[in-house]
Scaffold this motif. Sequence first.
Motif, mmCIF file in Angstrom:
data_model
loop_
_atom_site.group_PDB
_atom_site.id
_atom_site.type_symbol
_atom_site.label_atom_id
_atom_site.label_comp_id
_atom_site.label_asym_id
_atom_site.label_seq_id
_atom_site.Cartn_x
_atom_site.Cartn_y
_atom_site.Cartn_z
ATOM 1 N N GLY A 1 0.838 -1.190 0.000
ATOM 2 C CA GLY A 1 0.000 0.000 0.000
ATOM 3 C C GLY A 1 0.869 1.235 0.000
ATOM 4 N N GLU A 2 0.275 2.357 -0.368
ATOM 5 C CA GLU A 2 1.037 3.597 -0.497
ATOM 6 C C GLU A 2 1.657 4.019 0.834
ATOM 7 N N GLY A 3 2.977 4.197 0.825
ATOM 8 C CA GLY A 3 3.675 4.693 2.002
ATOM 9 C C GLY A 3 3.888 3.671 3.100
ATOM 10 N N ALA A 4 3.703 2.390 2.802
ATOM 11 C CA ALA A 4 3.843 1.379 3.857
ATOM 12 C C ALA A 4 5.235 1.420 4.496
ATOM 13 N N TRP A 5 6.276 1.473 3.656
ATOM 14 C CA TRP A 5 7.634 1.500 4.208
ATOM 15 C C TRP A 5 7.891 2.792 4.980
ATOM 16 N N SER A 6 7.412 3.919 4.479
ATOM 17 C CA SER A 6 7.679 5.208 5.125
ATOM 18 C C SER A 6 7.140 5.248 6.547
ATOM 19 N N ARG A 7 6.114 4.444 6.844
ATOM 20 C CA ARG A 7 5.521 4.421 8.180
ATOM 21 C C ARG A 7 6.070 3.266 9.028
ATOM 22 N N LEU A 8 6.113 2.076 8.433
ATOM 23 C CA LEU A 8 6.450 0.889 9.219
ATOM 24 C C LEU A 8 7.950 0.734 9.475
ATOM 25 N N LYS A 9 8.796 1.467 8.748
ATOM 26 C CA LYS A 9 10.240 1.313 8.964
ATOM 27 C C LYS A 9 10.646 1.698 10.380
ATOM 28 N N PHE A 10 9.829 2.487 11.059
ATOM 29 C CA PHE A 10 10.138 2.890 12.428
ATOM 30 C C PHE A 10 9.803 1.800 13.447
ATOM 31 N N GLU A 11 9.180 0.707 12.990
ATOM 32 C CA GLU A 11 8.761 -0.355 13.910
ATOM 33 C C GLU A 11 9.838 -1.403 14.146
ATOM 34 N N ALA A 12 10.939 -1.344 13.391
ATOM 35 C CA ALA A 12 11.972 -2.365 13.517
ATOM 36 C C ALA A 12 12.704 -2.252 14.848
ATOM 37 N N GLY A 13 12.813 -3.378 15.554
ATOM 38 C CA GLY A 13 13.547 -3.396 16.816
ATOM 39 C C GLY A 13 12.910 -4.333 17.824
ATOM 40 N N THR A 14 13.371 -4.234 19.055
ATOM 41 C CA THR A 14 12.844 -5.063 20.141
ATOM 42 C C THR A 14 11.708 -4.340 20.856
ATOM 43 N N HIS A 15 10.566 -4.996 20.957
ATOM 44 C CA HIS A 15 9.401 -4.463 21.652
ATOM 45 C C HIS A 15 9.254 -5.229 22.971
ATOM 46 N N ARG A 16 9.142 -4.501 24.057
ATOM 47 C CA ARG A 16 9.070 -5.116 25.391
ATOM 48 C C ARG A 16 7.674 -4.926 25.974
ATOM 49 N N VAL A 17 7.194 -5.940 26.696
ATOM 50 C CA VAL A 17 5.890 -5.844 27.341
ATOM 51 C C VAL A 17 6.027 -6.155 28.824
ATOM 52 N N GLN A 18 5.293 -5.419 29.638
ATOM 53 C CA GLN A 18 5.219 -5.652 31.082
ATOM 54 C C GLN A 18 3.757 -5.822 31.459
ATOM 55 N N ARG A 19 3.399 -7.030 31.894
ATOM 56 C CA ARG A 19 2.015 -7.306 32.271
ATOM 57 C C ARG A 19 1.952 -8.624 33.029
ATOM 58 N N VAL A 20 0.757 -8.914 33.557
ATOM 59 C CA VAL A 20 0.530 -10.206 34.197
ATOM 60 C C VAL A 20 0.079 -11.166 33.109
ATOM 61 N N PRO A 21 0.879 -12.158 32.758
ATOM 62 C CA PRO A 21 0.512 -13.071 31.663
ATOM 63 C C PRO A 21 -0.691 -13.929 32.027
ATOM 64 N N VAL A 22 -1.417 -14.361 31.015
ATOM 65 C CA VAL A 22 -2.530 -15.278 31.246
ATOM 66 C C VAL A 22 -2.014 -16.621 31.738
ATOM 67 N N THR A 23 -0.730 -16.881 31.509
ATOM 68 C CA THR A 23 -0.131 -18.148 31.944
ATOM 69 C C THR A 23 0.397 -18.063 33.372
ATOM 70 N N GLU A 24 0.263 -16.874 34.015
ATOM 71 C CA GLU A 24 0.806 -16.670 35.362
ATOM 72 C C GLU A 24 -0.310 -16.771 36.399
#
Length: 356
Positions: A164-187
């Motif tokens: 789609g138009e501009g997909a790279w121009s927007r999504l290129k900033f998403e590359a990297g490690t994403h961290r989450v802090q929460r109570v897992p459903v498995t906990e």
Amino acid sequence: MLEKLKQIELRLTEVENQMADPAVYTDREKLTRLSREQKELTPVVAAYTAYCRAREDEQTALEMLTDPELRELAQEELQQARENQERLYEELRILLLPRDPNDQKGVILEIRAGIGGEEGALFAADLFRMYSMYAERRGWQLDIVSSNETEIGGIKELSATVEGEGAWSRLKFEAGTHRVQRVPVTESSGRIQTSAATVAVMPEAEEVEFTIDPKDLQIDTYRSSGAGGQHVNKTESAIRITHLPTGTVVECQDERSQHKNKDRALKILRSKLYEAEQEKQNAAIAAQRKSQVGTGDRSGKIRTYNFPQNRVTDHRLTGDSKNFNIDAVLNGNLDALIDALVLADQTRRLQEGSEE
């Protein structure tokens, strides 16, 4: 800068004249190149035209100041013209920043679970849902190429195309490690856990940019795994393509048609090889690509999704602009966050340019 803008204006006229020639429509590669250049130059020339008009308005207002009866009106118009010039000048500075040649391309998106076991895989699934909803909001087409899921709905790894138009121009900033802090459903004890997932983003290579010699390919077929009923157990529709010179392997089993899987796998392979070729030619691109996802642990994170505090924090931003509502972000409302990253990137590049 004004001299450069005059040259851009002349170039746009030249491009439009070439596109008016019917002969150009017989050359798909040339037409694509001219259309892309026209699209890039048009907003620059429009801003330049408006800037020149504001300068003319300033001169007209200055001449009107000599008439006592028009002085009050002239002062208002002079102030407006100068404000317009200042605004348009800054807009032109941004428009003249070196453009990313991949900005209008589609994207190969890869998501992998990092630390955290099953919770890391569940978070990877949340990220995929987020990007799917964002793609829908932007009117992009997102298609899964391959996916390795866990029994409770998590994702170990997933590859998808986003077109789609501009997909790279927007999504290129998403590359990297994403961290989450929460109570897992498995906990079961209710403890907050920190997990991570990695996102890699690559521009989709076009056929005219990178060709593959069929003699360099080893193509294997096998039976798909996962959902699909009896069909997946009876037909060898899944495709594995190995690029022999580099050892690059791409698999695709999402489509029931072997032909469609082969086409999609070739598209992914072309993008991977195109990116590798770019890395050879540009050491800076190589360093940037290697730093995209790191090791998948919590260090080197670009963003934290903090459920107890109901916020998403992007660590590349500063001040109040770095925090966003977690529900909005995970439901695909990414524009505010990405707009902030685009602005930060433009500001940095403008500062670097002024220091040179």
